[in-house]
Design a protein around this motif. Structure first.
Motif, PDB file in Angstrom:
ATOM      1  N   PHE A 113       0.647  -1.236   0.231  1.00  0.00           N
ATOM      2  CA  PHE A 113       0.036  -0.013   0.108  1.00  0.00           C
ATOM      3  C   PHE A 113       0.683   1.268   0.011  1.00  0.00           C
ATOM      4  N   SER A 114       1.905   1.330   1.156  1.00  0.00           N
ATOM      5  CA  SER A 114       2.654   2.313   1.069  1.00  0.00           C
ATOM      6  C   SER A 114       3.657   2.452  -0.283  1.00  0.00           C
ATOM      7  N   ALA A 115       4.151   1.792  -0.722  1.00  0.00           N
ATOM      8  CA  ALA A 115       5.014   1.610  -2.114  1.00  0.00           C
ATOM      9  C   ALA A 115       3.999   2.353  -3.223  1.00  0.00           C
ATOM     10  N   LYS A 116       2.812   1.836  -3.311  1.00  0.00           N
ATOM     11  CA  LYS A 116       1.900   2.226  -4.415  1.00  0.00           C
ATOM     12  C   LYS A 116       1.610   3.635  -4.237  1.00  0.00           C
ATOM     13  N   GLU A 117       1.299   4.074  -3.046  1.00  0.00           N
ATOM     14  CA  GLU A 117       1.261   5.449  -2.697  1.00  0.00           C
ATOM     15  C   GLU A 117       2.531   6.276  -3.214  1.00  0.00           C
ATOM     16  N   ALA A 118       3.637   5.950  -2.748  1.00  0.00           N
ATOM     17  CA  ALA A 118       4.870   6.638  -3.086  1.00  0.00           C
ATOM     18  C   ALA A 118       5.079   6.562  -4.666  1.00  0.00           C
ATOM     19  N   PHE A 119       4.739   5.672  -5.418  1.00  0.00           N
ATOM     20  CA  PHE A 119       4.696   5.454  -6.656  1.00  0.00           C
ATOM     21  C   PHE A 119       3.924   6.810  -7.331  1.00  0.00           C
ATOM     22  N   SER A 120       2.600   6.640  -7.015  1.00  0.00           N
ATOM     23  CA  SER A 120       1.588   7.491  -7.379  1.00  0.00           C
ATOM     24  C   SER A 120       2.246   9.198  -7.352  1.00  0.00           C
ATOM     25  N   LYS A 121       3.014   9.355  -6.222  1.00  0.00           N
ATOM     26  CA  LYS A 121       3.205  10.669  -6.042  1.00  0.00           C
ATOM     27  C   LYS A 121       4.455  10.867  -6.920  1.00  0.00           C
ATOM     28  N   ALA A 122       5.169  10.041  -7.052  1.00  0.00           N
ATOM     29  CA  ALA A 122       6.347  10.103  -7.938  1.00  0.00           C
ATOM     30  C   ALA A 122       6.027  10.418  -9.489  1.00  0.00           C
ATOM     31  N   VAL A 123       5.167   9.852  -9.738  1.00  0.00           N
ATOM     32  CA  VAL A 123       4.842  10.033 -11.297  1.00  0.00           C
ATOM     33  C   VAL A 123       3.726  11.198 -11.363  1.00  0.00           C
ATOM     34  N   GLY A 124       3.494  11.840 -10.273  1.00  0.00           N
ATOM     35  CA  GLY A 124       2.871  12.870 -10.271  1.00  0.00           C
ATOM     36  C   GLY A 124       1.414  13.028 -10.518  1.00  0.00           C
ATOM     37  N   MET A 125       0.717  11.811 -10.322  1.00  0.00           N
ATOM     38  CA  MET A 125      -0.802  11.771 -10.763  1.00  0.00           C
ATOM     39  C   MET A 125      -1.603  11.374  -9.763  1.00  0.00           C
ATOM     40  N   GLY A 126      -1.079  10.934  -8.624  1.00  0.00           N
ATOM     41  CA  GLY A 126      -1.815  10.695  -7.398  1.00  0.00           C
ATOM     42  C   GLY A 126      -2.712   9.259  -7.673  1.00  0.00           C
ATOM     43  N   MET A 127      -3.851   9.125  -7.323  1.00  0.00           N
ATOM     44  CA  MET A 127      -4.640   7.754  -7.650  1.00  0.00           C
ATOM     45  C   MET A 127      -5.656   8.037  -8.446  1.00  0.00           C
ATOM     46  N   ARG A 128      -5.080   8.600  -9.586  1.00  0.00           N
ATOM     47  CA  ARG A 128      -6.038   8.600 -10.790  1.00  0.00           C
ATOM     48  C   ARG A 128      -5.727   7.906 -12.120  1.00  0.00           C
ATOM     49  N   MET A 129      -6.659   7.752 -12.863  1.00  0.00           N
ATOM     50  CA  MET A 129      -6.272   6.996 -14.465  1.00  0.00           C
ATOM     51  C   MET A 129      -5.157   7.675 -14.750  1.00  0.00           C
ATOM     52  N   PRO A 130      -4.319   6.969 -15.531  1.00  0.00           N
ATOM     53  CA  PRO A 130      -4.251   5.636 -15.358  1.00  0.00           C
ATOM     54  C   PRO A 130      -3.667   4.763 -14.301  1.00  0.00           C
ATOM     55  N   MET A 131      -3.293   5.696 -13.239  1.00  0.00           N
ATOM     56  CA  MET A 131      -2.792   4.747 -12.018  1.00  0.00           C
ATOM     57  C   MET A 131      -3.804   4.221 -11.036  1.00  0.00           C
ATOM     58  N   THR A 132      -3.775   2.931 -11.200  1.00  0.00           N
ATOM     59  CA  THR A 132      -4.671   2.041 -10.406  1.00  0.00           C
ATOM     60  C   THR A 132      -3.968   1.303  -9.536  1.00  0.00           C
ATOM     61  N   TRP A 133      -4.504   0.673  -8.211  1.00  0.00           N
ATOM     62  CA  TRP A 133      -3.847  -0.028  -7.314  1.00  0.00           C
ATOM     63  C   TRP A 133      -3.412  -1.399  -7.958  1.00  0.00           C
ATOM     64  N   ARG A 134      -4.365  -2.048  -8.681  1.00  0.00           N
ATOM     65  CA  ARG A 134      -4.066  -3.286  -9.189  1.00  0.00           C
ATOM     66  C   ARG A 134      -2.860  -3.361 -10.345  1.00  0.00           C
ATOM     67  N   ASP A 135      -2.979  -2.119 -11.049  1.00  0.00           N
ATOM     68  CA  ASP A 135      -2.105  -2.142 -12.137  1.00  0.00           C
ATOM     69  C   ASP A 135      -0.565  -1.884 -11.867  1.00  0.00           C
ATOM     70  N   CYS A 136      -0.289  -1.779 -10.787  1.00  0.00           N
ATOM     71  CA  CYS A 136       1.092  -1.246 -10.072  1.00  0.00           C
ATOM     72  C   CYS A 136       1.316  -2.505  -8.758  1.00  0.00           C
ATOM     73  N   GLU A 137       2.036  -3.333  -9.285  1.00  0.00           N
ATOM     74  CA  GLU A 137       2.551  -4.468  -8.338  1.00  0.00           C
ATOM     75  C   GLU A 137       3.768  -4.299  -7.928  1.00  0.00           C
ATOM     76  N   ILE A 138       4.137  -4.316  -6.543  1.00  0.00           N
ATOM     77  CA  ILE A 138       5.485  -4.577  -6.050  1.00  0.00           C
ATOM     78  C   ILE A 138       5.868  -5.766  -5.727  1.00  0.00           C
ATOM     79  N   LEU A 139       6.865  -6.287  -6.556  1.00  0.00           N
ATOM     80  CA  LEU A 139       7.243  -7.660  -6.347  1.00  0.00           C
ATOM     81  C   LEU A 139       8.578  -7.873  -5.973  1.00  0.00           C
ATOM     82  N   ASN A 140       9.128  -9.129  -5.743  1.00  0.00           N
ATOM     83  CA  ASN A 140      10.600  -9.011  -5.616  1.00  0.00           C
ATOM     84  C   ASN A 140      11.403  -9.916  -6.543  1.00  0.00           C
TER      85      ASN A 140
END
Length: 129
Positions: free
Chosen positions: A58-85
């Motif tokens: 959850f935290s990493a997806k929030e940080a990603f949305s901030k870094a790309v500058g769009m927040g949580m709005r399209m095309p940014m969606t929770w499920r389309d951004c996965e944090i894997l290892n």
């Protein structure tokens, strides 16, 4: 060149409370398919480990949305951004669908780190162009 930097600190107790209220519906809204499988394995062995995994993602997806500058709005969606290892354990961002296409069209490449300690999960994302 750095395109953006994002950071997020998440209270794990807040994630745990939300999980208690909404159950797996919350998890399925936030995690992508690969993340969901990992969460299910971790939660089955030790529920608190599953909560921590969910909080770091959850935290990493929030940080990603901030870094790309769009927040949580399209095309940014929770499920389309996965944090894997990677096999080494290094966390990586794997994008899907319109979000992947949006980032590829701009030549963006993401780097992420996640951590959790006691009551908090934190993430940092750097986006290169």
């Amino acid at each position: 060149m750095i395109f953006g930097i994002g950071t997020d600190v998440c209270d794990i107790r807040r994630i745990e409370a939300t999980l208690g209220r909404q159950g797996e519906r919350f998890v399925q809204r936030v995690l992508g398919a690969s993340e969901l499988a990992i969460w299910q394995r971790r939660s089955a062995r030790w529920p608190q480990r599953g909560v921590r995994y969910l909080a770091t993602r959850f935290s990493a997806k929030e940080a990603f949305s901030k870094a790309v500058g769009m927040g949580m709005r399209m095309p940014m969606t929770w499920r389309d951004c996965e944090i894997l290892n990677e096999p080494s354990g290094k966390p990586v961002i794997v994008l899907h669908g319109a979000l992947r296409e949006w980032c590829e069209a701009r030549g963006l490449r993401a780097h992420v780190t996640v951590t959790d300690e006691t009551d908090y999960a934190a993430s940092f994302v750097v986006i290169e162009q």
